[in-house]
Design an enzyme around this catalytic site. Structure first.
Site, PDB file in Angstrom:
ATOM      1  N   HIS A 191      94.011  33.240  55.058  1.00  0.00           N
ATOM      2  CA  HIS A 191      95.090  32.760  54.188  1.00  0.00           C
ATOM      3  C   HIS A 191      96.095  32.039  55.077  1.00  0.00           C
ATOM      4  CE1 HIS A 191      97.358  32.446  50.578  1.00  0.00           C
ATOM      5  NE2 HIS A 191      98.410  33.044  51.109  1.00  0.00           N
ATOM      6  N   HIS A 192      96.241  30.727  54.848  1.00  0.00           N
ATOM      7  CA  HIS A 192      96.954  29.891  55.822  1.00  0.00           C
ATOM      8  C   HIS A 192      98.270  29.354  55.276  1.00  0.00           C
ATOM      9  CE1 HIS A 192      92.635  29.886  56.771  1.00  0.00           C
ATOM     10  NE2 HIS A 192      93.019  29.864  58.029  1.00  0.00           N
ATOM     11  N   HIS A 214      96.741  28.648  46.728  1.00  0.00           N
ATOM     12  CA  HIS A 214      96.324  27.468  45.962  1.00  0.00           C
ATOM     13  C   HIS A 214      95.343  27.810  44.860  1.00  0.00           C
ATOM     14  CE1 HIS A 214      97.632  24.803  49.540  1.00  0.00           C
ATOM     15  NE2 HIS A 214      98.630  25.298  48.872  1.00  0.00           N
ATOM     16  N   GLU A 215      94.366  28.678  45.169  1.00  0.00           N
ATOM     17  CA  GLU A 215      93.346  28.955  44.167  1.00  0.00           C
ATOM     18  C   GLU A 215      93.912  29.717  42.971  1.00  0.00           C
ATOM     19  OE1 GLU A 215      93.527  29.933  47.307  1.00  0.00           O
ATOM     20  OE2 GLU A 215      92.299  31.702  47.735  1.00  0.00           O
ATOM     21  N   ASP A 229     100.452  36.083  49.773  1.00  0.00           N
ATOM     22  CA  ASP A 229     101.590  35.369  50.361  1.00  0.00           C
ATOM     23  C   ASP A 229     102.658  36.347  50.857  1.00  0.00           C
ATOM     24  OD1 ASP A 229     100.613  32.677  49.757  1.00  0.00           O
ATOM     25  OD2 ASP A 229     100.847  33.321  47.685  1.00  0.00           O
ATOM     26  N   GLU A 255      94.336  33.084  60.214  1.00  0.00           N
ATOM     27  CA  GLU A 255      92.890  32.858  60.280  1.00  0.00           C
ATOM     28  C   GLU A 255      92.138  34.154  59.994  1.00  0.00           C
ATOM     29  OE1 GLU A 255      91.503  30.099  60.285  1.00  0.00           O
ATOM     30  OE2 GLU A 255      89.532  30.236  61.191  1.00  0.00           O
TER      31      GLU A 255
END
Lengths: 97, 97
Positions: B57-58, B75-76, B84, B53
């Site tokens: 970046h989850h 994802h984007e 990551d 949080e």
């Protein structure tokens, strides 16, 4: 030893748990919840984790950002039992809080 | 805009992150962690949730009792990025604490 619910019993119980559906040939029940964001989703997971640990009955679940999929089954019984319905009811309460 | 890692870069980075493997045709990395019990597993998830949080970046992740599978992707960007790898390093630290 806790026993799995008969099909009719499970169907009746699920009619009172909107959105929960049987999966794995009826050996588990599942529902996906959507929250406003990750913080809300993980808050829900945290409350559920505490309740699950207290009841010594734990969900299988996955989370992607604001979505949480909860799968309930009683492994030692090989299917869905009253313990799963109890946890599903708790989960519903937390999801709508 | 954050860019995805080139294959060589990703391979080099993964060599420094034992147990992490590419999944989804290299568009994500994944590792399964095993803990002593649910309490330990969810403790790990809680620490990771706070860090995720904070970094905005989850992870995508799933938990079954003492096991947690963590999948990381940006994802984007449509693949694995430095974000990551950063989160993977944090996850490693929490998993071994």
């Amino acid at each position: 030893m806790i026993t799995i619910l008969a099909t009719a019993e499970l169907e009746k119980s699920l009619s009172e748990l909107p959105g929960w559906t049987p999966v794995r040939s009826g050996k588990a029940i599942e529902k996906t919840f959507e929250f406003g964001d990750f913080s809300e989703a993980f808050g829900f997971m945290t409350r559920t984790a505490l309740a699950a640990e207290k009841a010594d009955h734990h969900p299988e679940w996955s989370n992607v950002y604001n979505r949480v999929t909860v799968t309930l089954s009683t492994h030692e019984a090989g299917g869905v039992t009253a313990r799963d319905l109890d946890l599903a009811a708790v989960v519903e309460r937390f999801a709508s809080a």
